[in-house]
Scaffold this motif. Structure first.
Motif: not given
Length: 184
Positions: A80-86
């Motif tokens: 699922v999409a995450l707010n911040s990859y890092t």
């Protein structure tokens, strides 16, 4: 004992696009020129296009086929999409048994990479090249140096080549980082 040079793929067009940028294509030629100085016997790559495209010029120069392995695939962080990859990567580095929905834990990725190193059919004292992803290299670098995952990941750039020695003793695999070359 097997000697490995693991390299992070060259620059890509954009996140989500696995093609190399023009700079990435030029850099893959520089990587090949650097690595032809060594007596590489076998070439492996992640099944990802960016990894195979990065190592193709070396394959052409030394006339050795690229063996693709799904064990070198990029770690799936989440389905699922995450707010911040890092920030999401950092969280999983701090908690190696944690995964986001549909993702792979650091420890699962580590086991997959160790399986690749153990099961690869390579004769002793050969130098083997493998093109893979930064997180995979950071995980192996952590095993070899005991440095923090995040510190390892932060130190790896596109096109970096890390030389490792892997010694299999019974069921134990000992990994030592020999050198880290920044060639780009």
């Amino acid at each position: 004992m097997t000697n490995w040079v693991l390299l992070k793929h060259a620059e890509i067009l954009s996140t989500g696009n696995s093609s190399l940028s023009d700079k990435g294509e030029r850099d893959s030629i520089k990587i090949a020129s650097f690595l032809t100085r060594f007596n590489i016997s076998t070439i492996y790559s992640s099944t990802s296009r960016r990894c195979t495209n990065t190592i193709e010029p070396l394959s052409d120069k030394i006339d050795s086929p690229i063996i693709k392995s799904s064990l070198l695939k990029e770690r799936r962080l989440s389905s699922v999409a995450l707010n911040s990859y890092t920030k999401s990567i950092e969280e999983t580095f701090l908690r190696p048994d944690f995964s986001y929905e549909g993702g792979e834990t650091i420890n699962h990725t580590k086991a997959r990479l160790l399986r690749f190193l153990r099961d690869t059919d390579v004769r002793n004292d050969q130098l083997v090249a493998a093109s893979t992803h930064g997180v995979n290299i950071a995980i192996l670098m952590n095993l070899a140096t005991r440095r923090d995952y995040l510190e390892c990941w932060s130190s790896i750039r596109e096109g970096d080549c890390l030389f490792f020695k892997a010694v299999l003793s019974g069921t134990n695999l000992n990994i030592k980082l020999v050198r880290h070359e920044r060639i780009l």
